[in-house]
Scaffold this motif. Structure first.
Motif, short mmCIF file in Angstrom:
data_model
loop_
_atom_site.label_atom_id
_atom_site.label_comp_id
_atom_site.label_asym_id
_atom_site.label_seq_id
_atom_site.Cartn_x
_atom_site.Cartn_y
_atom_site.Cartn_z
N ARG A 1 -9.22 4.23 -17.42
CA ARG A 1 -8.19 3.55 -18.50
C ARG A 1 -6.89 3.96 -17.96
O ARG A 1 -5.60 3.43 -17.66
CB ARG A 1 -8.41 3.65 -19.57
N ARG A 2 -6.46 5.50 -17.80
CA ARG A 2 -5.45 6.16 -17.19
C ARG A 2 -5.05 5.60 -15.94
O ARG A 2 -4.02 5.17 -15.78
CB ARG A 2 -5.40 7.65 -17.37
N LEU A 3 -6.01 5.82 -15.10
CA LEU A 3 -5.66 5.09 -13.72
C LEU A 3 -5.19 3.81 -13.49
O LEU A 3 -4.05 3.39 -12.99
CB LEU A 3 -6.73 5.28 -12.82
N ALA A 4 -6.02 2.81 -14.35
CA ALA A 4 -5.47 1.42 -14.61
C ALA A 4 -4.14 1.26 -14.72
O ALA A 4 -3.08 0.62 -14.32
CB ALA A 4 -6.56 0.74 -15.15
N ALA A 5 -3.55 1.94 -15.95
CA ALA A 5 -2.38 1.77 -16.50
C ALA A 5 -1.48 2.52 -15.47
O ALA A 5 -0.31 1.85 -15.34
CB ALA A 5 -2.14 2.66 -18.05
N ALA A 6 -1.69 3.52 -14.82
CA ALA A 6 -0.60 4.12 -13.72
C ALA A 6 -0.50 2.95 -12.76
O ALA A 6 0.51 2.68 -12.15
CB ALA A 6 -1.28 5.40 -13.44
N ALA B 1 2.92 1.50 -11.42
CA ALA B 1 3.37 1.45 -10.13
C ALA B 1 3.52 -0.09 -9.54
O ALA B 1 4.76 -0.33 -8.69
CB ALA B 1 2.22 1.73 -9.18
N ALA B 2 2.82 -0.94 -9.86
CA ALA B 2 2.95 -2.27 -9.39
C ALA B 2 4.34 -2.90 -10.17
O ALA B 2 5.26 -3.76 -9.53
CB ALA B 2 1.73 -3.23 -9.66
N GLN B 3 4.57 -2.58 -11.23
CA GLN B 3 5.93 -3.08 -12.03
C GLN B 3 7.01 -2.46 -11.51
O GLN B 3 8.03 -3.02 -11.16
CB GLN B 3 5.75 -2.67 -13.48
N PRO C 1 6.98 -5.05 -3.33
CA PRO C 1 7.73 -5.67 -4.30
C PRO C 1 8.02 -7.33 -4.05
O PRO C 1 8.61 -7.72 -4.60
CB PRO C 1 9.39 -4.81 -4.01
N VAL C 2 7.67 -7.44 -2.97
CA VAL C 2 7.90 -9.06 -2.31
C VAL C 2 6.82 -10.16 -2.30
O VAL C 2 6.63 -11.23 -2.40
CB VAL C 2 8.78 -9.02 -1.33
N THR D 1 -6.94 -7.61 -9.26
CA THR D 1 -7.26 -8.93 -8.89
C THR D 1 -5.97 -9.66 -8.45
O THR D 1 -6.03 -11.01 -8.55
CB THR D 1 -8.00 -9.89 -9.76
N GLY D 2 -5.20 -9.09 -7.83
CA GLY D 2 -3.68 -10.01 -7.74
C GLY D 2 -2.62 -9.63 -8.80
O GLY D 2 -2.67 -8.43 -9.40
N PRO D 3 -2.12 -10.71 -9.09
CA PRO D 3 -1.19 -10.69 -10.35
C PRO D 3 -1.91 -10.31 -11.64
O PRO D 3 -2.84 -10.50 -11.89
CB PRO D 3 -0.48 -12.00 -10.39
N GLY D 4 -1.09 -9.41 -12.26
CA GLY D 4 -1.55 -8.84 -13.64
C GLY D 4 -1.95 -7.77 -13.60
O GLY D 4 -2.02 -6.76 -12.39
N GLU D 5 -2.23 -7.01 -14.72
CA GLU D 5 -2.54 -5.66 -14.68
C GLU D 5 -3.92 -5.33 -14.34
O GLU D 5 -4.95 -6.18 -14.53
CB GLU D 5 -2.65 -5.05 -16.37
#
Length: 162
Positions: free
Chosen positions: A50-55, A59-61, A129-130, A152-156
């Protein structure tokens, strides 16, 4: 002369109230710390996932917000985040939520892939970023099983347990 019955000899020791107070403090401390000491490897692995997924989501954001590519570098015992500099080189990410992290001793990164291709330890998983993020999977393992962090692409990114 003084009345010998009025002289009370005090014997060293603790009162019943003091003993009860100490017992309550020890019981409360034990109730709080024992579950943490004896939690299973599967619980620790799920928490690390869960910690890795949030990080990774962070990073994507950050890549989208700053317009600069961000990447995670995975090693068997942890991960760190990097940012692409203006000259094209990579440097450590400065955001506190993207600080390097060492996994719990019972947990390790077993395998990772991006867009169907395996990622070797030390190879970057880049968040552009693009462009849309290609699908990825990071498998965290513990002595009795594994947990997957999936993007899976867009999203968390999210955590999947067997």
């Amino acid at each position: 002369p003084a009345d010998p019955r009025s002289a009370v000899k005090r014997v060293g020791g603790f009162s019943l109230i003091e003993v009860l107070a100490v017992t309550v403090v020890i019981a409360v401390t034990g109730a709080v710390t024992l579950p943490v000491l004896f939690e299973g490897d599967d619980v620790r692995c799920a928490r690390e996932a869960r910690r890795l997924a949030a990080a990774l989501g962070g990073a994507a954001q950050e890549a989208l917000l700053t317009g600069r590519a961000h990447a995670v570098v995975l090693t068997p015992d942890g991960y760190r985040f990097e940012v692409r500099g203006t000259g094209g080189g990579w440097r450590s990410a400065a955001a506190p939520e993207l600080a390097a992290h060492r996994l719990d001793l019972a947990v390790r990164i077993d395998a990772a892939q991006s867009d169907g291709s395996p990622l070797a330890p030390g190879q970057r998983l880049v968040f552009s970023p693009v462009a849309d993020q290609p699908p990825f999977e990071i498998r965290l393992a513990h002595p009795r099983g594994q947990v997957r962090v999936v993007g899976t692409g867009p999203g968390e990114p999210h955590v999947e347990t067997p």
